[in-house]
Design an enzyme around this catalytic site. Structure first.
Site, mmCIF file in Angstrom:
data_model
loop_
_atom_site.group_PDB
_atom_site.id
_atom_site.type_symbol
_atom_site.label_atom_id
_atom_site.label_comp_id
_atom_site.label_asym_id
_atom_site.label_seq_id
_atom_site.Cartn_x
_atom_site.Cartn_y
_atom_site.Cartn_z
ATOM 1 N N HIS A 122 -54.810 83.414 67.209
ATOM 2 C CA HIS A 122 -54.856 82.008 67.598
ATOM 3 C C HIS A 122 -53.513 81.680 68.266
ATOM 4 O O HIS A 122 -52.478 82.261 67.906
ATOM 5 C CB HIS A 122 -55.031 81.168 66.331
ATOM 6 N N ASP A 199 -51.532 84.544 58.705
ATOM 7 C CA ASP A 199 -52.120 83.263 59.087
ATOM 8 C C ASP A 199 -53.468 83.188 58.367
ATOM 9 O O ASP A 199 -54.451 83.779 58.793
ATOM 10 C CB ASP A 199 -52.289 83.240 60.614
ATOM 11 N N GLN A 202 -58.327 80.997 58.348
ATOM 12 C CA GLN A 202 -59.755 81.303 58.232
ATOM 13 C C GLN A 202 -60.017 82.256 57.068
ATOM 14 O O GLN A 202 -61.132 82.753 56.920
ATOM 15 C CB GLN A 202 -60.286 81.928 59.542
ATOM 16 N N LYS A 225 -59.164 72.574 56.985
ATOM 17 C CA LYS A 225 -60.245 73.581 57.067
ATOM 18 C C LYS A 225 -60.754 73.931 55.672
ATOM 19 O O LYS A 225 -61.781 74.577 55.526
ATOM 20 C CB LYS A 225 -59.739 74.853 57.767
ATOM 21 N N CYS A 363 -58.661 78.543 71.321
ATOM 22 C CA CYS A 363 -57.207 78.739 71.202
ATOM 23 C C CYS A 363 -56.867 80.213 71.065
ATOM 24 O O CYS A 363 -55.990 80.590 70.271
ATOM 25 C CB CYS A 363 -56.616 77.954 70.037
HETATM 26 N N1 PMP Z 1 -54.808 80.032 63.029
HETATM 27 C C1 PMP Z 1 -56.137 80.150 63.020
HETATM 28 C C2 PMP Z 1 -56.740 81.509 62.790
HETATM 29 C C3 PMP Z 1 -56.947 79.029 63.222
HETATM 30 O O1 PMP Z 1 -58.271 79.156 63.217
HETATM 31 C C4 PMP Z 1 -56.332 77.778 63.442
HETATM 32 C C5 PMP Z 1 -57.159 76.536 63.694
HETATM 33 N N2 PMP Z 1 -58.204 76.717 64.587
HETATM 34 C C6 PMP Z 1 -54.934 77.704 63.431
HETATM 35 C C7 PMP Z 1 -54.207 78.846 63.223
HETATM 36 C C8 PMP Z 1 -54.206 76.415 63.652
HETATM 37 O O2 PMP Z 1 -54.500 75.506 62.644
HETATM 38 P P1 PMP Z 1 -54.038 73.988 62.751
HETATM 39 O O3 PMP Z 1 -54.476 73.498 64.087
HETATM 40 O O4 PMP Z 1 -54.746 73.326 61.616
HETATM 41 O O5 PMP Z 1 -52.551 73.957 62.599
#
Ligand code: PMP
Length: 406
Positions: A122, A199, A202, A225, A363
């Site tokens: 991401h 990270d 997920q 999430k 993203c």
């Molecule tokens: N890492 C991963 C794997 C994600 O799926 C996401 C959110 N789509 C993020 C980081 C970023 O999370 P946030 O926008 O809540 O900071």
């Protein structure tokens, strides 16, 4: 036995028709819906014990501080952290990764050092490292994934050199659904003497997490999430590493003593929590953790895995579908394309049937480019997801095909 079908009733928003249709919410990877327990906790936090935390010596401030601090222990128990003082509250995973990259990276990275990620990250696990790499003259390196989207351990290991100072990876890919073999990667990181950052955005939402068993140095995630409010997230880090890190943001609450010329800083976690935190949101996250722990993360994992199998099987019936990411044991998401139909068109059309999915680059532009795609459609599940949701998605996709092929 958990009655997962009944859980849908805990989420008021899921009973709100969309375009007059039953809502099939298959976008939990972007953000999950909130159970009544979390909505009640927010209401209660503002309605019965709201004041600023840590500062006041009056009843409401102490009550708010107690409720806020109690969530640290809930997070520690959720991820089996050795101590609640290793739990730092942030605004979300993005902020957590920026904190680590800028604070740890700023203090420890040197010219020529390497930061190793994979191509499937991401942007939140790319851009902060890129920024600190540019400042320090370090290099950001992305290992490839295997063709089916699984983690390619040999290719990854081949990217590790004596200059590798950081390995930062997702627990689960938000596009491919690949579950990374974290304990094996931790062993590689140890051998290399590299910091190991996970990270967990997920990951923690779909399965039990034990940071001691993984043996990572950091594990980060976002509350929104995990059925909690937005604006609150977690950065868990090992105590000895946090103790040596400089602050990322300066301000109230993170100091020990302030003079005009210089300041000394509080120990972690306060050192990394400058300013008024998202108090009610944090308490809401605590309620979300209570909610998932009542159900049990192992039961959630098993339910969602069998649902993903059902969903994949139903979606296979759709003409022209190609699944993006088919690693064994994948979790959380099903990404796909549909012949020549643009994913944005898919998402817009099926929205009229009450089906909410995501379409875009998620993203993860470097991954998309490596796959030769500009975007995919993505269905993702949460604890309230059910077979009916995938039935609705499958029917809606048949309809898209009829529109585009007529
Ligand atoms: N890492 C991963 C794997 C994600 O799926 C996401 C959110 N789509 C993020 C980081 C970023 O999370 P946030 O926008 O809540 O900071």
């Amino acid at each position: 036995m958990v009655d997962f079908a009944a859980l849908r009733d805990d989420f008021p928003i899921l009973h709100k028709p969309v375009h007059g249709k039953r809502l099939a919410y298959l976008d939990s990877a972007a953000s999950s819906q909130k159970p009544q327990m979390v909505l009640d906790a927010l209401q209660e936090a503002y309605g019965t014990h709201y004041a600023n935390v840590h500062r006041g010596l009056h009843y409401l401030s102490e009550a708010a501080t107690d409720a806020y601090e109690a969530v640290r222990q809930k997070v520690a128990s959720l991820i089996n952290a050795p101590s609640p003082s290793e739990v730092i509250f942030t605004s979300g995973a993005t902020m957590s990764l920026n904190l680590i990259a800028h604070s740890w990276g700023g203090a420890n990275l040197q010219e020529g050092d390497e930061i190793l990620i994979t191509i499937a990250e991401h942007h939140a696990n790319i851009v902060p490292w890129q920024m600190v790499a540019q400042q320090k003259g370090a290099k950001l390196i992305a290992a490839p994934m295997a063709e089916d989207g699984s983690f390619d351990k040999a290719a990854f290991a081949a990217c590790i050199t004596e200059r590798t100072k950081v390995i930062s990876l997702p627990h689960v890919s938000n596009v491919l659904g690949t579950v990374y073999p974290l304990t094996e990667i931790a062993a590689l990181a140890r051998q290399a003497g590299a910091l190991f950052v996970v990270d967990g955005c997920q990951g923690v939402v779909h399965m039990p997490v034990d940071v001691q068993e993984i043996d990572c140095d950091f594990y980060v995630f976002s509350g929104h999430k995990l059925y909690g409010p937005s604006g609150i997230g977690v950065c868990w880090g090992k105590a000895d590493i946090l103790a040596d890190m400089p602050p990322f943001l300066g301000g109230g609450d993170m100091i020990d003593d302030v003079e005009i010329e210089r300041s000394t800083y509080a120990p972690p976690p306060a050192r990394f929590e400058a300013g008024t935190p998202p108090i009610a949101e944090c308490i809401g996250l605590g309620a979300a953790i209570d909610y998932v722990q009542q159900i049990g993360m192992a039961a959630i994992r098993d339910h969602e895995m069998s649902l993903l199998r059902y969903g994949t099987q139903r979606l296979s019936e759709v003409d022209g579908i190609t699944f993006i990411g088919t690693a064994a044991g994948k979790s959380g998401v099903i990404s796909f394309t549909l012949d020549e139909v643009h994913p944005h068109d898919i998402s817009t059309l099926i929205d009229h049937d009450g089906v909410a999915i995501r379409a875009g680059h998620h993203c993860a532009q470097p991954l998309m480019k490596s796959l030769g795609l500009s975007s995919t459609a993505r269905a993702s599940v949460g604890i309230y997801s059910c077979e009916e949701d995938f039935d609705a998605l499958t029917e809606a996709l048949h309809k898209v095909n009829r529109i585009f092929k007529s």
